[in-house]
Write an enzyme that holds these catalytic residues in place. Structure first.
Site, PDB file in Angstrom:
ATOM      1  N   GLY A  96      42.269  29.828  31.821  1.00 36.85           N
ATOM      2  CA  GLY A  96      40.831  29.590  31.730  1.00 36.85           C
ATOM      3  C   GLY A  96      40.207  29.396  33.100  1.00 36.85           C
ATOM      4  O   GLY A  96      40.774  29.807  34.109  1.00 36.85           O
TER       5      GLY A  96
ATOM      6  N   LEU B 278      37.664  30.971  34.114  1.00 34.23           N
ATOM      7  CA  LEU B 278      37.724  32.397  34.458  1.00 34.23           C
ATOM      8  C   LEU B 278      36.722  32.766  35.559  1.00 34.23           C
ATOM      9  O   LEU B 278      35.608  32.261  35.596  1.00 34.23           O
ATOM     10  CB  LEU B 278      37.456  33.240  33.206  1.00 34.23           C
ATOM     11  CG  LEU B 278      38.416  33.014  32.035  1.00 34.23           C
ATOM     12  CD1 LEU B 278      38.100  33.965  30.888  1.00 34.23           C
ATOM     13  CD2 LEU B 278      39.873  33.168  32.461  1.00 34.23           C
ATOM     14  N   HIS B 279      37.156  33.670  36.424  1.00 31.45           N
ATOM     15  CA  HIS B 279      36.299  34.185  37.500  1.00 31.45           C
ATOM     16  C   HIS B 279      36.475  35.700  37.552  1.00 31.45           C
ATOM     17  O   HIS B 279      37.201  36.288  36.731  1.00 31.45           O
ATOM     18  CB  HIS B 279      36.645  33.510  38.833  1.00 31.45           C
ATOM     19  CG  HIS B 279      38.118  33.526  39.155  1.00 31.45           C
ATOM     20  ND1 HIS B 279      38.811  34.694  39.418  1.00 31.45           N
ATOM     21  CD2 HIS B 279      39.030  32.533  39.215  1.00 31.45           C
ATOM     22  CE1 HIS B 279      40.069  34.409  39.653  1.00 31.45           C
ATOM     23  NE2 HIS B 279      40.242  33.106  39.521  1.00 31.45           N
TER      24      HIS B 279
ATOM     25  N   HIS C  51      39.895  37.264  37.077  1.00 29.29           N
ATOM     26  CA  HIS C  51      40.388  37.396  35.697  1.00 29.29           C
ATOM     27  C   HIS C  51      39.691  38.562  34.996  1.00 29.29           C
ATOM     28  O   HIS C  51      40.318  39.301  34.227  1.00 29.29           O
ATOM     29  CB  HIS C  51      40.083  36.123  34.898  1.00 29.29           C
ATOM     30  CG  HIS C  51      40.807  34.903  35.389  1.00 29.29           C
ATOM     31  ND1 HIS C  51      40.168  33.855  35.988  1.00 29.29           N
ATOM     32  CD2 HIS C  51      42.126  34.576  35.350  1.00 29.29           C
ATOM     33  CE1 HIS C  51      41.053  32.921  36.299  1.00 29.29           C
ATOM     34  NE2 HIS C  51      42.239  33.335  35.929  1.00 29.29           N
TER      35      HIS C  51
ATOM     36  N   LYS D 100      47.517  37.871  43.456  1.00 26.95           N
ATOM     37  CA  LYS D 100      47.348  36.677  44.303  1.00 26.95           C
ATOM     38  C   LYS D 100      48.531  35.733  44.071  1.00 26.95           C
ATOM     39  O   LYS D 100      49.061  35.155  44.990  1.00 26.95           O
ATOM     40  CB  LYS D 100      46.039  35.955  44.006  1.00 26.95           C
ATOM     41  CG  LYS D 100      45.845  34.747  44.933  1.00 26.95           C
ATOM     42  CD  LYS D 100      44.604  33.997  44.630  1.00 26.95           C
ATOM     43  CE  LYS D 100      44.758  33.103  43.431  1.00 26.95           C
ATOM     44  NZ  LYS D 100      45.724  31.994  43.637  1.00 26.95           N
ATOM     45  N   ASP D 101      48.939  35.622  42.807  1.00 24.54           N
ATOM     46  CA  ASP D 101      50.120  34.828  42.460  1.00 24.54           C
ATOM     47  C   ASP D 101      51.329  35.770  42.517  1.00 24.54           C
ATOM     48  O   ASP D 101      51.940  36.101  41.492  1.00 24.54           O
ATOM     49  CB  ASP D 101      49.953  34.216  41.066  1.00 24.54           C
ATOM     50  CG  ASP D 101      48.742  33.304  41.005  1.00 24.54           C
ATOM     51  OD1 ASP D 101      48.586  32.466  41.900  1.00 24.54           O
ATOM     52  OD2 ASP D 101      47.929  33.450  40.074  1.00 24.54           O
TER      53      ASP D 101
ATOM     54  N   GLN E 293      54.710  34.730  41.067  1.00 24.91           N
ATOM     55  CA  GLN E 293      54.617  34.651  39.603  1.00 24.91           C
ATOM     56  C   GLN E 293      54.693  36.049  38.986  1.00 24.91           C
ATOM     57  O   GLN E 293      55.391  36.286  37.996  1.00 24.91           O
ATOM     58  CB  GLN E 293      53.300  33.984  39.208  1.00 24.91           C
ATOM     59  CG  GLN E 293      53.005  34.073  37.719  1.00 24.91           C
ATOM     60  CD  GLN E 293      51.771  33.291  37.320  1.00 24.91           C
ATOM     61  OE1 GLN E 293      51.846  32.098  37.141  1.00 24.91           O
ATOM     62  NE2 GLN E 293      50.643  33.961  37.164  1.00 24.91           N
TER      63      GLN E 293
ATOM     64  N   VAL F 152      41.190  39.788  44.009  1.00 27.31           N
ATOM     65  CA  VAL F 152      39.732  39.902  44.194  1.00 27.31           C
ATOM     66  C   VAL F 152      39.325  38.791  45.163  1.00 27.31           C
ATOM     67  O   VAL F 152      39.751  37.641  45.020  1.00 27.31           O
ATOM     68  CB  VAL F 152      38.988  39.755  42.846  1.00 27.31           C
ATOM     69  CG1 VAL F 152      37.477  39.839  43.052  1.00 27.31           C
ATOM     70  CG2 VAL F 152      39.460  40.834  41.869  1.00 27.31           C
TER      71      VAL F 152
ATOM     72  N   SER G 209      39.991  31.976  43.091  1.00 23.40           N
ATOM     73  CA  SER G 209      40.962  31.135  42.405  1.00 23.40           C
ATOM     74  C   SER G 209      40.197  30.075  41.630  1.00 23.40           C
ATOM     75  O   SER G 209      39.178  29.567  42.113  1.00 23.40           O
ATOM     76  CB  SER G 209      41.878  30.460  43.439  1.00 23.40           C
ATOM     77  OG  SER G 209      42.552  29.363  42.842  1.00 23.40           O
TER      78      SER G 209
HETATM   79  O1  PAF Z   1      48.446  32.457  36.308  1.00 24.59           O
HETATM   80  C1  PAF Z   1      48.155  31.677  35.373  1.00 24.59           C
HETATM   81  O2  PAF Z   1      46.981  31.459  35.080  1.00 24.59           O
HETATM   82  C2  PAF Z   1      49.281  30.995  34.610  1.00 24.59           C
HETATM   83  O3  PAF Z   1      50.327  30.653  35.439  1.00 24.59           O
HETATM   84  C3  PAF Z   1      49.748  31.801  33.384  1.00 24.59           C
HETATM   85  C4  PAF Z   1      50.404  33.109  33.804  1.00 24.59           C
HETATM   86  C5  PAF Z   1      48.592  32.074  32.462  1.00 24.59           C
HETATM   87  C6  PAF Z   1      50.805  30.997  32.613  1.00 24.59           C
HETATM   88  O4  PAF Z   1      50.288  29.781  32.170  1.00 24.59           O
END
Ligand code: PAF
Length: 299
Positions: free
Chosen positions: A34, A36-37, A40, A155-156, A159, A182, A191
């Site tokens: 959530g 959101l920007h 996303h 950016k992540d 991950q 972005v 972020s």
């Molecule tokens: O990047 C995120 O917003 C979170 O780490 C994710 C991938 C939704 C998991 O909770």
């Protein structure tokens, strides 16, 4: 602009995705926490591009407790579902999945998912258990939605790489796509945590895109010594950033450490994590593949 349907239970999301699949339609999925920007929304637009107008685009909004350490920002993480749903409407998202914690972690829950070596460097030691929490919740989200394609921000970077590996190792029939970062006009990566920054910290945080940009320029001039490339990035951070967690150059695919001089053809990611005020910011650039995040004076 139609408002997306908001689903609260895993059963409801599964049924909605099953229905789309039965009609031969693709399911594109964007897991988020959530707040959101535009970053996303870029993921949601990519999802729409992939599954087409008829396909199903689902965005999950779930602040996942298991990926936060005890002293991290779980309790103050911004939560505003109405605003998130409105933003999703802008990107023609069909479904927003916003489950309660108990729905994702049923009583008596004892199962965790851990990805090996890719979780270990960079943020791994600084956020113990973080990638395990991310891998666990994303596996559960995939098990519910069973998307054919899922989108994560680059950016992540770590991950994204961890989740790509997870899907491959667990033989999940989902393509994990990393989407480019972005940025604001001054180069700062968007972020959800940028909203923690005071105006002064926001100004100082531009040291991050400047750091990456100096390394991009040095690489473009032919610099291949890893310490020199890291050194270029460290200079503006040491001057402006109160706490630097790391500035590291790593193999862009495996995240392994690199030799003193980058061998020809070795893809390298420069990754940075810093603290400004109450915000921990991360950013990265793959050298030789991405442009400088902002304009910098040539030395
Ligand atoms: O990047 C995120 O917003 C979170 O780490 C994710 C991938 C939704 C998991 O909770």
């Amino acid at each position: 602009m139609t408002s997306p349907e908001v689903l609260r239970s895993p059963e409801a999301l599964r049924a909605r995705c099953d229905e789309a699949r039965c009609r031969g339609l693709g399911v594109g999925f964007v897991p988020t926490m959530g707040a959101l920007h535009e970053g996303h929304l870029a993921l949601a637009r990519e999802a729409r591009g992939r599954v087409g107008d008829a396909g199903l685009v689902a965005v999950s909004v779930f602040v996942n407790p298991t990926q936060f350490g005890p002293h991290e920002d779980f309790s103050r993480y911004p939560r505003d579902l109405a605003a998130d749903v409105a933003r999703c409407a802008e990107a023609s998202v069909d479904v927003v999945f916003a489950p309660a914690v108990e729905a994702m972690y049923p009583p008596g829950d004892q199962t965790r998912v851990r990805v090996g070596a890719l979780s270990e460097p960079l943020c791994g030691p600084l956020r113990p258990g973080h990638f395990e929490g991310v891998a666990t919740v994303v596996t559960r989200l995939f098990a519910v939605a069973m998307p054919c394609v899922a989108f994560f921000g680059r950016k992540d970077y770590q991950q994204w790489r961890v989740l790509e590996r997870l899907a491959r190792d667990l033989l999940l029939p989902v393509e994990v796509v990393g989407v480019g970062t972005v940025r604001d006009r001054d180069g700062l990566a968007l972020s959800s945590r940028n909203r923690y920054l005071s105006p002064e910290d926001r100004a100082r945080a531009t040291a991050v895109p400047r750091a990456l940009s100096l390394a991009v320029r040095a690489y473009a001039r032919g610099e291949r010594r890893t310490a020199a490339l890291v050194g270029c990035a460290r200079a503006p951070l040491d001057a402006l950033t109160p706490r630097v967690d790391y500035v590291e150059l790593r193999d862009a695919d495996t995240l392994e450490a690199l030799p003193e001089v980058l061998p020809e053809g070795r893809r390298a990611v420069l990754a940075v994590a810093v603290h400004h005020g109450g915000a921990r910011l991360i950013d990265n650039v793959v050298l030789g593949e991405e442009g400088a995040p902002c304009a910098v004076d040539e030395p």
